[in-house]
Scaffold this active site. Structure first.
Site, PDB file in Angstrom:
ATOM      1  N   ARG A   1      20.566 -22.260  15.705  1.00 52.19           N
ATOM      2  CA  ARG A   1      21.100 -22.983  16.857  1.00 52.19           C
ATOM      3  C   ARG A   1      22.588 -22.670  16.961  1.00 52.19           C
ATOM      4  O   ARG A   1      23.223 -22.311  15.971  1.00 52.19           O
ATOM      5  CB  ARG A   1      20.901 -24.489  16.681  1.00 52.19           C
ATOM      6  CG  ARG A   1      19.436 -24.942  16.613  1.00 52.19           C
ATOM      7  CD  ARG A   1      19.372 -26.451  16.413  1.00 52.19           C
ATOM      8  NE  ARG A   1      18.006 -26.951  16.412  1.00 52.19           N
ATOM      9  CZ  ARG A   1      17.278 -27.127  15.284  1.00 52.19           C
ATOM     10  NH1 ARG A   1      17.815 -26.864  14.108  1.00 52.19           N
ATOM     11  NH2 ARG A   1      16.031 -27.581  15.349  1.00 52.19           N
TER      12      ARG A   1
ATOM     13  N   LYS B   1      19.553 -30.205  12.541  1.00 50.72           N
ATOM     14  CA  LYS B   1      19.534 -31.551  13.130  1.00 50.72           C
ATOM     15  C   LYS B   1      19.247 -32.591  12.048  1.00 50.72           C
ATOM     16  O   LYS B   1      18.431 -32.385  11.164  1.00 50.72           O
ATOM     17  CB  LYS B   1      18.465 -31.615  14.223  1.00 50.72           C
ATOM     18  CG  LYS B   1      18.835 -30.825  15.479  1.00 50.72           C
ATOM     19  CD  LYS B   1      17.815 -31.049  16.576  1.00 50.72           C
ATOM     20  CE  LYS B   1      18.242 -30.350  17.869  1.00 50.72           C
ATOM     21  NZ  LYS B   1      17.271 -30.557  18.958  1.00 50.72           N
TER      22      LYS B   1
ATOM     23  N   HIS C   1      21.141 -19.627  23.557  1.00 50.11           N
ATOM     24  CA  HIS C   1      19.789 -20.032  23.160  1.00 50.11           C
ATOM     25  C   HIS C   1      18.777 -18.911  23.370  1.00 50.11           C
ATOM     26  O   HIS C   1      17.721 -18.898  22.736  1.00 50.11           O
ATOM     27  CB  HIS C   1      19.355 -21.284  23.932  1.00 50.11           C
ATOM     28  CG  HIS C   1      18.133 -21.929  23.352  1.00 50.11           C
ATOM     29  ND1 HIS C   1      18.164 -22.583  22.144  1.00 50.11           N
ATOM     30  CD2 HIS C   1      16.856 -21.987  23.790  1.00 50.11           C
ATOM     31  CE1 HIS C   1      16.942 -23.031  21.872  1.00 50.11           C
ATOM     32  NE2 HIS C   1      16.148 -22.681  22.841  1.00 50.11           N
TER      33      HIS C   1
ATOM     34  N   ARG D   1      18.140 -17.208  20.083  1.00 49.38           N
ATOM     35  CA  ARG D   1      17.223 -17.979  19.222  1.00 49.38           C
ATOM     36  C   ARG D   1      15.786 -17.825  19.721  1.00 49.38           C
ATOM     37  O   ARG D   1      14.858 -17.649  18.939  1.00 49.38           O
ATOM     38  CB  ARG D   1      17.656 -19.449  19.226  1.00 49.38           C
ATOM     39  CG  ARG D   1      16.767 -20.388  18.414  1.00 49.38           C
ATOM     40  CD  ARG D   1      17.476 -21.732  18.299  1.00 49.38           C
ATOM     41  NE  ARG D   1      16.611 -22.847  18.006  1.00 49.38           N
ATOM     42  CZ  ARG D   1      16.259 -23.235  16.783  1.00 49.38           C
ATOM     43  NH1 ARG D   1      16.687 -22.553  15.737  1.00 49.38           N
ATOM     44  NH2 ARG D   1      15.497 -24.289  16.595  1.00 49.38           N
TER      45      ARG D   1
ATOM     46  N   HIS E   1      12.193 -26.660  13.036  1.00 48.50           N
ATOM     47  CA  HIS E   1      11.532 -27.633  13.908  1.00 48.50           C
ATOM     48  C   HIS E   1      10.740 -28.634  13.076  1.00 48.50           C
ATOM     49  O   HIS E   1       9.998 -28.243  12.172  1.00 48.50           O
ATOM     50  CB  HIS E   1      10.565 -26.928  14.870  1.00 48.50           C
ATOM     51  CG  HIS E   1      11.264 -26.202  15.980  1.00 48.50           C
ATOM     52  ND1 HIS E   1      10.680 -25.199  16.705  1.00 48.50           N
ATOM     53  CD2 HIS E   1      12.516 -26.349  16.495  1.00 48.50           C
ATOM     54  CE1 HIS E   1      11.524 -24.748  17.613  1.00 48.50           C
ATOM     55  NE2 HIS E   1      12.641 -25.434  17.507  1.00 48.50           N
TER      56      HIS E   1
ATOM     57  N   TYR F   1       9.077 -23.049  22.305  1.00 49.49           N
ATOM     58  CA  TYR F   1      10.139 -22.051  22.219  1.00 49.49           C
ATOM     59  C   TYR F   1       9.624 -20.637  22.010  1.00 49.49           C
ATOM     60  O   TYR F   1      10.388 -19.682  22.077  1.00 49.49           O
ATOM     61  CB  TYR F   1      11.090 -22.399  21.074  1.00 49.49           C
ATOM     62  CG  TYR F   1      12.069 -23.470  21.436  1.00 49.49           C
ATOM     63  CD1 TYR F   1      13.257 -23.166  22.065  1.00 49.49           C
ATOM     64  CD2 TYR F   1      11.809 -24.806  21.149  1.00 49.49           C
ATOM     65  CE1 TYR F   1      14.170 -24.145  22.401  1.00 49.49           C
ATOM     66  CE2 TYR F   1      12.712 -25.796  21.480  1.00 49.49           C
ATOM     67  CZ  TYR F   1      13.890 -25.453  22.101  1.00 49.49           C
ATOM     68  OH  TYR F   1      14.790 -26.440  22.421  1.00 49.49           O
TER      69      TYR F   1
END
Length: 301
Positions: free
Chosen positions: A150, A174, A243, A246, A269, A278
Protein backbone atom coordinates in the site's frame (compact mmCIF):
# COMPACT_ATOMS: atom_id res chain seq x y z
CA UNK A 1 -26.99 11.73 28.74
CA UNK A 2 -29.95 13.95 28.06
CA UNK A 3 -28.05 17.10 27.20
CA UNK A 4 -28.24 18.28 23.62
CA UNK A 5 -25.09 20.37 23.89
CA UNK A 6 -22.88 20.04 20.82
CA UNK A 7 -19.80 20.21 23.05
CA UNK A 8 -20.90 17.01 24.83
CA UNK A 9 -21.01 15.21 21.50
CA UNK A 10 -17.56 16.51 20.64
CA UNK A 11 -16.18 15.24 23.97
CA UNK A 12 -17.62 11.77 23.30
CA UNK A 13 -16.16 11.67 19.80
CA UNK A 14 -12.76 12.78 21.11
CA UNK A 15 -12.85 10.08 23.78
CA UNK A 16 -13.68 7.46 21.14
CA UNK A 17 -10.90 8.57 18.81
CA UNK A 18 -8.48 8.42 21.74
CA UNK A 19 -9.74 4.89 22.44
CA UNK A 20 -9.06 3.88 18.82
CA UNK A 21 -5.51 5.22 18.98
CA UNK A 22 -4.43 4.13 22.46
CA UNK A 23 -6.33 0.89 22.99
CA UNK A 24 -7.09 -0.48 19.52
CA UNK A 25 -3.80 0.87 18.13
CA UNK A 26 -5.31 2.04 14.84
CA UNK A 27 -3.17 4.13 12.52
CA UNK A 28 -3.31 7.93 12.37
CA UNK A 29 -4.76 7.67 8.87
CA UNK A 30 -7.60 5.39 10.04
CA UNK A 31 -8.30 7.67 13.00
CA UNK A 32 -8.51 10.64 10.64
CA UNK A 33 -11.05 8.76 8.51
CA UNK A 34 -13.16 7.93 11.61
CA UNK A 35 -12.98 11.56 12.75
CA UNK A 36 -14.25 12.77 9.37
CA UNK A 37 -17.14 10.28 9.34
CA UNK A 38 -18.18 11.07 12.91
CA UNK A 39 -18.04 14.82 12.24
CA UNK A 40 -20.68 14.23 9.56
CA UNK A 41 -22.85 12.35 12.07
CA UNK A 42 -22.65 15.27 14.50
CA UNK A 43 -23.47 17.73 11.74
CA UNK A 44 -26.50 15.74 10.59
CA UNK A 45 -27.86 15.13 14.08
CA UNK A 46 -27.72 18.87 14.91
CA UNK A 47 -29.53 19.52 18.23
CA UNK A 48 -30.55 15.88 18.85
CA UNK A 49 -28.45 14.12 21.46
CA UNK A 50 -26.68 10.96 20.38
CA UNK A 51 -28.66 8.71 22.75
CA UNK A 52 -31.93 9.97 21.24
CA UNK A 53 -31.08 9.03 17.65
CA UNK A 54 -33.09 6.08 16.32
CA UNK A 55 -32.87 3.82 13.29
CA UNK A 56 -35.19 6.02 11.24
CA UNK A 57 -32.88 9.00 11.90
CA UNK A 58 -29.85 7.08 10.67
CA UNK A 59 -31.80 5.89 7.62
CA UNK A 60 -32.75 9.50 6.88
CA UNK A 61 -29.09 10.55 7.11
CA UNK A 62 -28.04 7.78 4.70
CA UNK A 63 -30.74 8.74 2.18
CA UNK A 64 -29.74 12.40 2.42
CA UNK A 65 -26.03 11.66 1.86
CA UNK A 66 -26.79 9.30 -1.01
CA UNK A 67 -28.91 12.01 -2.61
CA UNK A 68 -25.93 14.36 -2.33
CA UNK A 69 -23.84 11.96 -4.38
CA UNK A 70 -22.00 9.76 -1.87
CA UNK A 71 -21.37 6.28 -3.23
CA UNK A 72 -22.56 3.10 -1.57
CA UNK A 73 -18.98 2.25 -0.68
CA UNK A 74 -18.43 5.60 1.06
CA UNK A 75 -21.74 5.27 2.88
CA UNK A 76 -20.89 1.73 4.01
CA UNK A 77 -17.57 2.92 5.44
CA UNK A 78 -19.30 5.83 7.17
CA UNK A 79 -22.06 3.64 8.61
CA UNK A 80 -19.41 1.23 9.90
CA UNK A 81 -17.70 4.12 11.71
CA UNK A 82 -21.00 5.23 13.25
CA UNK A 83 -21.85 1.66 14.30
CA UNK A 84 -18.46 1.24 15.99
CA UNK A 85 -18.89 4.56 17.78
CA UNK A 86 -22.25 3.45 19.20
CA UNK A 87 -20.78 0.12 20.31
CA UNK A 88 -18.24 2.14 22.26
CA UNK A 89 -20.99 4.37 23.75
CA UNK A 90 -22.97 1.30 24.85
CA UNK A 91 -19.91 -0.29 26.45
CA UNK A 92 -18.42 2.77 28.15
CA UNK A 93 -21.19 5.38 28.49
CA UNK A 94 -24.32 3.41 29.29
CA UNK A 95 -26.17 3.85 25.98
CA UNK A 96 -29.06 1.41 25.57
CA UNK A 97 -28.98 0.49 21.88
CA UNK A 98 -27.24 0.95 18.56
CA UNK A 99 -29.44 2.72 15.98
CA UNK A 100 -27.04 1.69 13.18
CA UNK A 101 -27.56 -2.04 13.63
CA UNK A 102 -29.27 -3.75 10.69
CA UNK A 103 -28.94 -0.65 8.51
CA UNK A 104 -28.16 -1.21 4.80
CA UNK A 105 -26.73 1.17 2.23
CA UNK A 106 -27.12 1.28 -1.57
CA UNK A 107 -24.62 -0.97 -3.30
CA UNK A 108 -21.96 0.44 -5.58
CA UNK A 109 -20.35 -1.37 -8.49
CA UNK A 110 -16.89 -2.65 -7.67
CA UNK A 111 -14.68 -0.67 -10.01
CA UNK A 112 -11.20 -2.09 -10.23
CA UNK A 113 -8.27 0.25 -10.87
CA UNK A 114 -6.45 -0.18 -14.15
CA UNK A 115 -3.74 -2.84 -13.94
CA UNK A 116 -0.63 -2.39 -16.01
CA UNK A 117 0.30 -5.29 -18.25
CA UNK A 118 3.68 -6.96 -17.55
CA UNK A 119 5.07 -5.18 -20.63
CA UNK A 120 3.77 -1.81 -19.42
CA UNK A 121 5.34 -2.43 -16.02
CA UNK A 122 8.73 -3.17 -17.61
CA UNK A 123 8.36 0.00 -19.67
CA UNK A 124 7.52 2.08 -16.58
CA UNK A 125 10.70 0.95 -14.81
CA UNK A 126 12.99 1.54 -17.81
CA UNK A 127 13.76 5.23 -17.21
CA UNK A 128 17.41 6.26 -16.95
CA UNK A 129 18.97 6.58 -13.49
CA UNK A 130 20.78 9.87 -13.88
CA UNK A 131 20.68 11.41 -10.41
CA UNK A 132 19.63 10.83 -6.81
CA UNK A 133 15.93 11.37 -7.53
CA UNK A 134 15.80 8.93 -10.43
CA UNK A 135 17.69 6.33 -8.38
CA UNK A 136 15.23 6.85 -5.52
CA UNK A 137 12.22 6.72 -7.87
CA UNK A 138 13.40 3.44 -9.40
CA UNK A 139 13.83 1.88 -5.95
CA UNK A 140 10.39 3.10 -4.81
CA UNK A 141 8.53 1.87 -7.87
CA UNK A 142 10.39 -1.44 -8.09
CA UNK A 143 9.61 -2.20 -4.43
CA UNK A 144 6.02 -0.96 -4.78
CA UNK A 145 5.36 -3.37 -7.64
CA UNK A 146 7.63 -6.18 -6.43
CA UNK A 147 5.88 -6.59 -3.09
CA UNK A 148 2.36 -5.21 -3.66
CA UNK A 149 2.58 -2.59 -0.93
CA UNK A 150 0.00 0.00 0.00
CA UNK A 151 1.11 3.58 -0.53
CA UNK A 152 1.26 4.39 3.19
CA UNK A 153 3.16 1.14 3.85
CA UNK A 154 5.79 2.19 1.33
CA UNK A 155 6.31 5.64 2.85
CA UNK A 156 6.51 4.25 6.41
CA UNK A 157 9.39 1.87 5.68
CA UNK A 158 12.81 2.13 7.33
CA UNK A 159 16.09 0.74 5.94
CA UNK A 160 16.14 -2.00 8.58
CA UNK A 161 12.80 -3.31 7.25
CA UNK A 162 14.62 -4.62 4.18
CA UNK A 163 16.38 -7.97 4.63
CA UNK A 164 18.76 -8.32 1.69
CA UNK A 165 19.93 -11.77 2.81
CA UNK A 166 16.42 -13.25 2.90
CA UNK A 167 15.07 -11.02 0.12
CA UNK A 168 12.11 -9.78 2.19
CA UNK A 169 10.53 -6.59 3.49
CA UNK A 170 8.80 -6.23 6.87
CA UNK A 171 5.63 -4.19 6.42
CA UNK A 172 3.35 -2.57 9.00
CA UNK A 173 -0.12 -2.66 7.49
CA UNK A 174 -3.64 -1.74 8.57
CA UNK A 175 -4.26 -1.99 12.30
CA UNK A 176 -0.46 -2.05 12.85
CA UNK A 177 -0.39 -5.68 11.73
CA UNK A 178 3.06 -6.75 10.56
CA UNK A 179 3.70 -9.06 7.62
CA UNK A 180 6.83 -10.16 5.79
CA UNK A 181 6.69 -10.05 1.99
CA UNK A 182 9.19 -11.29 -0.62
CA UNK A 183 11.18 -8.71 -2.59
CA UNK A 184 12.30 -9.44 -6.16
CA UNK A 185 15.90 -9.22 -7.38
CA UNK A 186 15.28 -6.07 -9.47
CA UNK A 187 13.87 -4.28 -6.44
CA UNK A 188 16.75 -5.44 -4.22
CA UNK A 189 19.31 -4.11 -6.73
CA UNK A 190 17.46 -0.80 -6.99
CA UNK A 191 17.28 -0.52 -3.19
CA UNK A 192 21.02 -1.16 -2.82
CA UNK A 193 21.71 1.59 -5.35
CA UNK A 194 19.39 3.97 -3.48
CA UNK A 195 20.88 3.26 -0.04
CA UNK A 196 24.27 4.42 -1.37
CA UNK A 197 22.65 7.78 -2.24
CA UNK A 198 20.36 8.07 0.78
CA UNK A 199 23.08 8.94 3.30
CA UNK A 200 23.98 12.11 1.39
CA UNK A 201 20.35 13.32 1.49
CA UNK A 202 19.41 12.26 5.02
CA UNK A 203 18.22 15.02 7.38
CA UNK A 204 19.35 14.79 11.04
CA UNK A 205 17.17 12.41 13.04
CA UNK A 206 15.28 11.03 10.01
CA UNK A 207 14.74 7.26 9.89
CA UNK A 208 12.62 6.81 6.74
CA UNK A 209 13.82 4.62 3.88
CA UNK A 210 12.57 6.95 1.14
CA UNK A 211 13.35 10.66 1.42
CA UNK A 212 12.19 13.93 -0.08
CA UNK A 213 14.59 16.49 -1.51
CA UNK A 214 14.83 17.99 1.99
CA UNK A 215 15.97 14.68 3.42
CA UNK A 216 12.73 14.03 5.32
CA UNK A 217 10.26 11.15 4.92
CA UNK A 218 8.63 11.35 1.49
CA UNK A 219 4.87 11.95 1.57
CA UNK A 220 2.28 9.71 -0.15
CA UNK A 221 1.28 12.67 -2.33
CA UNK A 222 4.88 13.09 -3.49
CA UNK A 223 5.10 9.39 -4.41
CA UNK A 224 1.93 9.75 -6.49
CA UNK A 225 3.40 12.80 -8.22
CA UNK A 226 6.72 11.07 -8.98
CA UNK A 227 4.93 8.00 -10.33
CA UNK A 228 2.94 10.12 -12.74
CA UNK A 229 6.09 11.91 -13.89
CA UNK A 230 7.72 8.56 -14.69
CA UNK A 231 4.59 7.22 -16.39
CA UNK A 232 4.39 10.31 -18.62
CA UNK A 233 8.11 10.12 -19.32
CA UNK A 234 7.74 6.49 -20.45
CA UNK A 235 4.69 7.34 -22.62
CA UNK A 236 2.23 5.10 -20.79
CA UNK A 237 -1.20 5.80 -22.23
CA UNK A 238 -3.28 5.69 -19.04
CA UNK A 239 -3.14 7.78 -15.87
CA UNK A 240 -1.15 5.61 -13.46
CA UNK A 241 -2.12 5.84 -9.80
CA UNK A 242 -0.05 4.25 -7.00
CA UNK A 243 -2.78 1.72 -6.28
CA UNK A 244 -2.51 0.51 -9.90
CA UNK A 245 0.94 -0.90 -9.05
CA UNK A 246 -0.48 -2.86 -6.11
CA UNK A 247 -3.32 -4.07 -8.29
CA UNK A 248 -0.87 -5.00 -11.06
CA UNK A 249 1.20 -7.00 -8.57
CA UNK A 250 -1.89 -8.88 -7.40
CA UNK A 251 -3.18 -9.53 -10.92
CA UNK A 252 0.17 -10.74 -12.27
CA UNK A 253 0.80 -12.96 -9.23
CA UNK A 254 -2.64 -14.51 -9.43
CA UNK A 255 -2.45 -15.08 -13.18
CA UNK A 256 0.92 -16.79 -12.79
CA UNK A 257 0.23 -18.85 -9.68
CA UNK A 258 -3.54 -19.16 -9.34
CA UNK A 259 -2.94 -19.16 -5.55
CA UNK A 260 -5.48 -16.73 -4.13
CA UNK A 261 -4.52 -17.50 -0.51
CA UNK A 262 -0.86 -16.69 -1.09
CA UNK A 263 -1.78 -13.40 -2.79
CA UNK A 264 -4.10 -12.60 0.11
CA UNK A 265 -1.22 -13.07 2.58
CA UNK A 266 1.16 -10.91 0.56
CA UNK A 267 -1.39 -8.11 0.18
CA UNK A 268 -2.19 -8.21 3.90
CA UNK A 269 -5.94 -8.66 3.40
CA UNK A 270 -7.90 -9.89 6.42
CA UNK A 271 -10.57 -11.40 4.16
CA UNK A 272 -10.08 -13.33 0.95
CA UNK A 273 -13.18 -11.62 -0.47
CA UNK A 274 -11.18 -8.37 -0.45
CA UNK A 275 -8.45 -10.05 -2.47
CA UNK A 276 -11.03 -11.18 -5.01
CA UNK A 277 -12.00 -7.54 -5.56
CA UNK A 278 -8.42 -6.41 -6.14
CA UNK A 279 -7.39 -9.26 -8.36
CA UNK A 280 -8.86 -10.59 -11.58
CA UNK A 281 -8.12 -13.20 -14.19
CA UNK A 282 -8.86 -12.69 -17.83
CA UNK A 283 -11.37 -15.08 -19.37
CA UNK A 284 -8.76 -16.93 -21.43
CA UNK A 285 -6.84 -17.85 -18.29
CA UNK A 286 -10.02 -18.90 -16.49
CA UNK A 287 -11.01 -21.04 -19.46
CA UNK A 288 -7.62 -22.75 -19.43
CA UNK A 289 -7.91 -23.49 -15.69
CA UNK A 290 -11.44 -24.82 -16.24
CA UNK A 291 -10.42 -27.03 -19.16
CA UNK A 292 -7.47 -28.46 -17.27
CA UNK A 293 -9.18 -29.12 -13.94
CA UNK A 294 -12.93 -29.72 -14.30
CA UNK A 295 -13.69 -33.46 -14.71
CA UNK A 296 -16.40 -32.84 -17.31
CA UNK A 297 -14.54 -30.17 -19.22
CA UNK A 298 -11.26 -31.83 -20.16
CA UNK A 299 -10.82 -31.70 -23.87
CA UNK A 300 -9.27 -34.45 -25.94
CA UNK A 301 -5.64 -33.95 -26.87
Amino acid sequence: MNSHAPEEKTVLVSAYLSHLTNERRLSALTEKSYARDLAILLQLSEATSLNQLRAHDIRHFIVKLHGEGLSGRSLARMLSAWRGFYRYLIRHHGYADNPCNGMRVPKSPKNLPHALSPDETVKLMAFEQEDQLSIRDRAMLELFYSSGLRLTELTQLKPEDIDFTEGTVRVRGKGNKTRVVPVGSYALQALQAWLKQRAAMLAPGETALFLSLRGKRISPRAVEYRLQIRANQQNLSTHTFPHALRHSFASHMLQSSGDLRAVQEMLGHASISTTQVYTHLDFQHLAMIYDNTHPRAKRKK
